[in-house]
Design a protein around this motif. Structure first.
Motif, short mmCIF file in Angstrom:
data_model
loop_
_atom_site.label_atom_id
_atom_site.label_comp_id
_atom_site.label_asym_id
_atom_site.label_seq_id
_atom_site.Cartn_x
_atom_site.Cartn_y
_atom_site.Cartn_z
N SER A 43 -65.46 -4.28 -33.69
CA SER A 43 -66.75 -3.81 -34.60
C SER A 43 -66.43 -2.36 -34.75
N GLN A 44 -65.46 -1.81 -34.20
CA GLN A 44 -64.61 -0.37 -34.20
C GLN A 44 -63.26 -0.10 -34.79
N ALA A 45 -62.68 -0.68 -35.25
CA ALA A 45 -61.17 -1.52 -35.87
C ALA A 45 -60.49 -0.36 -36.07
N GLY A 46 -61.20 0.91 -36.94
CA GLY A 46 -60.73 1.73 -37.02
C GLY A 46 -59.83 2.19 -36.66
N PHE A 47 -60.45 2.95 -34.41
CA PHE A 47 -59.91 3.14 -33.39
C PHE A 47 -58.48 2.64 -33.33
N TYR A 48 -58.05 1.85 -33.89
CA TYR A 48 -57.16 0.99 -33.53
C TYR A 48 -56.31 0.83 -35.05
N GLU A 49 -56.79 1.41 -36.05
CA GLU A 49 -55.87 0.67 -36.92
C GLU A 49 -54.58 1.43 -37.53
N ASP A 50 -53.71 1.34 -37.56
CA ASP A 50 -51.96 1.61 -37.73
C ASP A 50 -51.62 2.42 -36.44
N VAL A 51 -52.29 2.19 -34.91
CA VAL A 51 -51.80 2.24 -33.52
C VAL A 51 -50.53 2.41 -33.20
N PRO A 52 -49.60 0.71 -33.65
CA PRO A 52 -48.56 0.43 -33.50
C PRO A 52 -47.71 1.65 -34.34
N LEU A 53 -48.18 1.44 -35.24
CA LEU A 53 -46.72 2.86 -36.41
C LEU A 53 -46.93 3.82 -36.32
N LYS A 54 -48.17 5.04 -35.70
CA LYS A 54 -48.52 6.20 -35.35
C LYS A 54 -47.26 5.55 -33.52
N GLY A 104 -52.81 16.63 -19.45
CA GLY A 104 -53.36 17.65 -20.04
C GLY A 104 -54.24 17.65 -21.00
N GLY A 105 -53.95 16.34 -21.35
CA GLY A 105 -55.11 16.62 -23.32
C GLY A 105 -54.93 14.55 -23.59
N SER A 106 -54.15 14.21 -22.24
CA SER A 106 -54.09 12.65 -22.78
C SER A 106 -53.72 11.94 -23.73
N ALA A 107 -53.15 12.88 -24.84
CA ALA A 107 -51.71 12.90 -25.78
C ALA A 107 -50.86 13.60 -25.02
N THR A 108 -49.23 13.16 -25.84
CA THR A 108 -48.45 13.86 -25.92
C THR A 108 -48.08 14.25 -26.82
N LEU A 109 -47.28 15.58 -27.47
CA LEU A 109 -46.73 16.05 -28.66
C LEU A 109 -47.01 15.19 -29.79
N GLY A 110 -46.10 13.75 -29.40
CA GLY A 110 -45.69 13.55 -31.09
C GLY A 110 -47.26 12.88 -30.61
N MET A 111 -48.37 12.07 -30.00
CA MET A 111 -49.20 11.89 -29.86
C MET A 111 -50.54 12.99 -30.90
N ARG A 112 -49.85 13.60 -30.06
CA ARG A 112 -51.08 14.79 -31.53
C ARG A 112 -50.65 14.89 -32.53
N LEU A 113 -50.05 14.50 -32.81
CA LEU A 113 -48.89 15.04 -34.19
C LEU A 113 -49.74 14.16 -35.25
N VAL A 114 -49.19 13.04 -34.44
CA VAL A 114 -50.36 11.73 -35.44
C VAL A 114 -51.29 11.17 -34.66
N SER A 115 -52.20 11.98 -34.21
CA SER A 115 -53.44 12.05 -34.33
C SER A 115 -54.14 10.33 -33.54
N ILE A 116 -53.35 10.41 -32.36
CA ILE A 116 -53.77 9.61 -31.67
C ILE A 116 -53.82 9.86 -30.15
#
Length: 147
Positions: A13-24, A73-85
């Protein structure tokens, strides 16, 4: 287990949260790897250049510290923050230090062996929440950050 027990967004029902996550995640991993290599090269002079003799071990230690500190510190590495996950626990909350440590340890163990790493990649491409093997074990998932 039904999805009401999970604090993670529902993958149907909230598939947008997982859209393109493997590529990101792949792009984030590449960015993080480059950053870790740069940090490792910058540290080498402080080892009186003896770090060149154990470069893979030094890069592994720096990578572990980098991943743990940024996830804690932020639940994301800098690379993850760069791609918004960002990473979330099963209850939907951001990582605490324990979860960040266990996730980093799981990632490091998975990355050390070929078969678990291949299985993890396949799982990221096929599971509803796009979870790798270590994510599934911990009940964590990478999701797109809310705009």
């Amino acid at each position: 287990m039904n999805d009401t027990a999970w604090g993670l967004p529902d993958p149907y029902s909230q598939a947008g949260f997982y859209e393109d996550v493997p590529l990101k995640r792949l792009l984030a991993w590449l960015a993080d790897t480059v950053l870790i290599l740069v940090l490792t090269v910058l540290v080498i002079p402080f080892t009186a250049f003896t770090g060149l003799f154990f470069f893979p071990l030094l890069a592994t230690a720096i990578g572990f510290a980098y991943r743990f500190l940024t996830l804690a510190g932020g639940s994301a590495t800098l690379g993850m923050r760069l791609v918004s996950i960002e990473m979330r626990r099963a209850d939907g909350q951001r990582f605490d230090t324990t979860t960040a440590f266990l996730h980093t340890l799981g990632y490091s163990v998975m990355f050390s062996f070929v078969l678990p790493q291949v299985a993890s990649v396949v799982m990221m491409l096929t599971t509803a929440r796009r979870q790798g093997l270590h994510d599934l074990v911990l009940g964590t998932a990478a999701i797109n950050r809310a705009a």
